[in-house]
Design a protein around this motif. Structure first.
Motif, PDB file in Angstrom:
ATOM      1  N   ARG A 196       4.098 -11.317  -4.515  1.00 34.55           N
ATOM      2  CA  ARG A 196       2.806 -10.645  -4.688  1.00 34.55           C
ATOM      3  C   ARG A 196       2.850  -9.167  -4.325  1.00 34.55           C
ATOM      4  O   ARG A 196       2.091  -8.374  -4.877  1.00 34.55           O
ATOM      5  CB  ARG A 196       1.736 -11.338  -3.835  1.00 34.55           C
ATOM      6  CG  ARG A 196       1.454 -12.790  -4.194  1.00 34.55           C
ATOM      7  CD  ARG A 196       0.509 -12.954  -5.373  1.00 34.55           C
ATOM      8  NE  ARG A 196      -0.768 -12.345  -5.217  1.00 34.55           N
ATOM      9  CZ  ARG A 196      -1.838 -12.915  -4.682  1.00 34.55           C
ATOM     10  NH1 ARG A 196      -1.772 -14.133  -4.214  1.00 34.55           N
ATOM     11  NH2 ARG A 196      -2.979 -12.258  -4.616  1.00 34.55           N
ATOM     12  N   THR A 197       3.714  -8.787  -3.380  1.00 40.25           N
ATOM     13  CA  THR A 197       3.750  -7.388  -2.940  1.00 40.25           C
ATOM     14  C   THR A 197       4.869  -6.586  -3.600  1.00 40.25           C
ATOM     15  O   THR A 197       4.840  -5.363  -3.581  1.00 40.25           O
ATOM     16  CB  THR A 197       3.956  -7.292  -1.413  1.00 40.25           C
ATOM     17  OG1 THR A 197       5.205  -7.905  -1.080  1.00 40.25           O
ATOM     18  CG2 THR A 197       2.810  -7.935  -0.665  1.00 40.25           C
ATOM     19  N   GLY A 198       5.869  -7.279  -4.123  1.00 39.58           N
ATOM     20  CA  GLY A 198       7.029  -6.596  -4.678  1.00 39.58           C
ATOM     21  C   GLY A 198       8.048  -6.208  -3.617  1.00 39.58           C
ATOM     22  O   GLY A 198       9.037  -5.546  -3.913  1.00 39.58           O
ATOM     23  N   LEU A 199       7.816  -6.624  -2.391  1.00 41.21           N
ATOM     24  CA  LEU A 199       8.736  -6.337  -1.294  1.00 41.21           C
ATOM     25  C   LEU A 199       9.822  -7.404  -1.219  1.00 41.21           C
ATOM     26  O   LEU A 199       9.589  -8.562  -1.575  1.00 41.21           O
ATOM     27  CB  LEU A 199       7.994  -6.325   0.044  1.00 41.21           C
ATOM     28  CG  LEU A 199       7.043  -5.167   0.288  1.00 41.21           C
ATOM     29  CD1 LEU A 199       6.175  -5.447   1.510  1.00 41.21           C
ATOM     30  CD2 LEU A 199       7.837  -3.881   0.491  1.00 41.21           C
ATOM     31  N   ALA A 200      10.967  -7.022  -0.710  1.00 45.97           N
ATOM     32  CA  ALA A 200      12.014  -7.998  -0.426  1.00 45.97           C
ATOM     33  C   ALA A 200      11.614  -8.797   0.809  1.00 45.97           C
ATOM     34  O   ALA A 200      10.876  -8.300   1.672  1.00 45.97           O
ATOM     35  CB  ALA A 200      13.343  -7.286  -0.173  1.00 45.97           C
TER      36      ALA A 200
ATOM     37  N   PHE B 165      -1.547  -1.796   2.283  1.00 47.67           N
ATOM     38  CA  PHE B 165      -1.996  -0.604   2.993  1.00 47.67           C
ATOM     39  C   PHE B 165      -0.814   0.129   3.621  1.00 47.67           C
ATOM     40  O   PHE B 165      -0.687   1.345   3.510  1.00 47.67           O
ATOM     41  CB  PHE B 165      -3.016  -0.977   4.065  1.00 47.67           C
ATOM     42  CG  PHE B 165      -3.404   0.178   4.927  1.00 47.67           C
ATOM     43  CD1 PHE B 165      -4.294   1.133   4.460  1.00 47.67           C
ATOM     44  CD2 PHE B 165      -2.859   0.339   6.188  1.00 47.67           C
ATOM     45  CE1 PHE B 165      -4.646   2.217   5.240  1.00 47.67           C
ATOM     46  CE2 PHE B 165      -3.205   1.421   6.973  1.00 47.67           C
ATOM     47  CZ  PHE B 165      -4.100   2.360   6.502  1.00 47.67           C
ATOM     48  N   ALA B 166       0.075  -0.620   4.275  1.00 47.78           N
ATOM     49  CA  ALA B 166       1.237  -0.010   4.923  1.00 47.78           C
ATOM     50  C   ALA B 166       2.127   0.684   3.901  1.00 47.78           C
ATOM     51  O   ALA B 166       2.600   1.802   4.130  1.00 47.78           O
ATOM     52  CB  ALA B 166       2.026  -1.063   5.701  1.00 47.78           C
ATOM     53  N   MET B 167       2.342   0.047   2.762  1.00 48.27           N
ATOM     54  CA  MET B 167       3.183   0.643   1.722  1.00 48.27           C
ATOM     55  C   MET B 167       2.555   1.930   1.193  1.00 48.27           C
ATOM     56  O   MET B 167       3.240   2.937   1.016  1.00 48.27           O
ATOM     57  CB  MET B 167       3.408  -0.370   0.597  1.00 48.27           C
ATOM     58  CG  MET B 167       4.264  -1.560   1.028  1.00 48.27           C
ATOM     59  SD  MET B 167       4.180  -2.999  -0.086  1.00 48.27           S
ATOM     60  CE  MET B 167       4.531  -2.292  -1.671  1.00 48.27           C
ATOM     61  N   ALA B 168       1.248   1.909   0.957  1.00 51.32           N
ATOM     62  CA  ALA B 168       0.555   3.101   0.451  1.00 51.32           C
ATOM     63  C   ALA B 168       0.590   4.219   1.490  1.00 51.32           C
ATOM     64  O   ALA B 168       0.845   5.380   1.154  1.00 51.32           O
ATOM     65  CB  ALA B 168      -0.884   2.751   0.084  1.00 51.32           C
ATOM     66  N   ALA B 169       0.372   3.878   2.742  1.00 48.10           N
ATOM     67  CA  ALA B 169       0.376   4.889   3.800  1.00 48.10           C
ATOM     68  C   ALA B 169       1.764   5.505   3.958  1.00 48.10           C
ATOM     69  O   ALA B 169       1.889   6.713   4.178  1.00 48.10           O
ATOM     70  CB  ALA B 169      -0.093   4.266   5.116  1.00 48.10           C
TER      71      ALA B 169
END
Length: 151
Positions: free
Chosen positions: A17-21, A56-60
């Motif tokens: 959902r986030t695209g994170l590993a 939020f963390a990724m955007a920040a």
């Protein structure tokens, strides 16, 4: 396979959902960005609120904020429920002040840089960007470190 939200999201669901590993999600967890619960089998389960916290963390981070600062701001929020609009507004107001300070510092640097473009040497006594009032000459010969901060 669709996530069963009543039992929480698996780390794989969250990664999809986030695209994170998965390793990145665990990294964010060690910094207090997300707080999974453990099911009876000891597996991590995440809530939908963790999607918002990670996003939020990724955007920040893309805006240049350090993970420590992001974690500090998120630490004031409830761990296992979605932040409210009021929570996000308070955090964004803090970010806004920081962004405004960065803009001011960049504009100041830009304005000082304009005065140096004509000569190109950046070592004149009158250089306002790298060596105002030729103070670096007192530290000895050769180039000196340039550190531009927005703090």
């Amino acid at each position: 396979m669709a996530a069963n939200f009543s039992q929480g999201l698996t780390i794989g669901d969250l990664a999809d959902r986030t695209g994170l590993a998965v390793s990145a999600i665990r990294f964010y967890e060690t910094h207090g960005i997300v707080h999974p619960v453990r099911n009876a089998g000891g597996h991590r389960r995440y809530g939908r609120h963790d999607l918002r916290r990670l996003s939020f963390a990724m955007a920040a981070q893309r805006l240049g904020f350090a993970l420590g600062k992001i974690a500090e701001l998120l630490a004031d929020l409830p761990d296992h429920k979605a932040p409210t609009k009021r929570d996000w507004t308070r955090i964004s107001n803090g970010f806004r002040a920081d962004i405004e300070a960065r803009i001011a510092a960049l504009e100041d640097m830009r304005d000082k840089l304009d005065g140096c473009i004509g000569c190109g040497c950046l070592s004149l006594k009158s250089c306002q960007l790298y060596n105002p009032a030729d103070v670096k000459g007192e530290e000895g010969p050769g180039p000196r470190n340039l550190v531009i901060t927005t703090d």
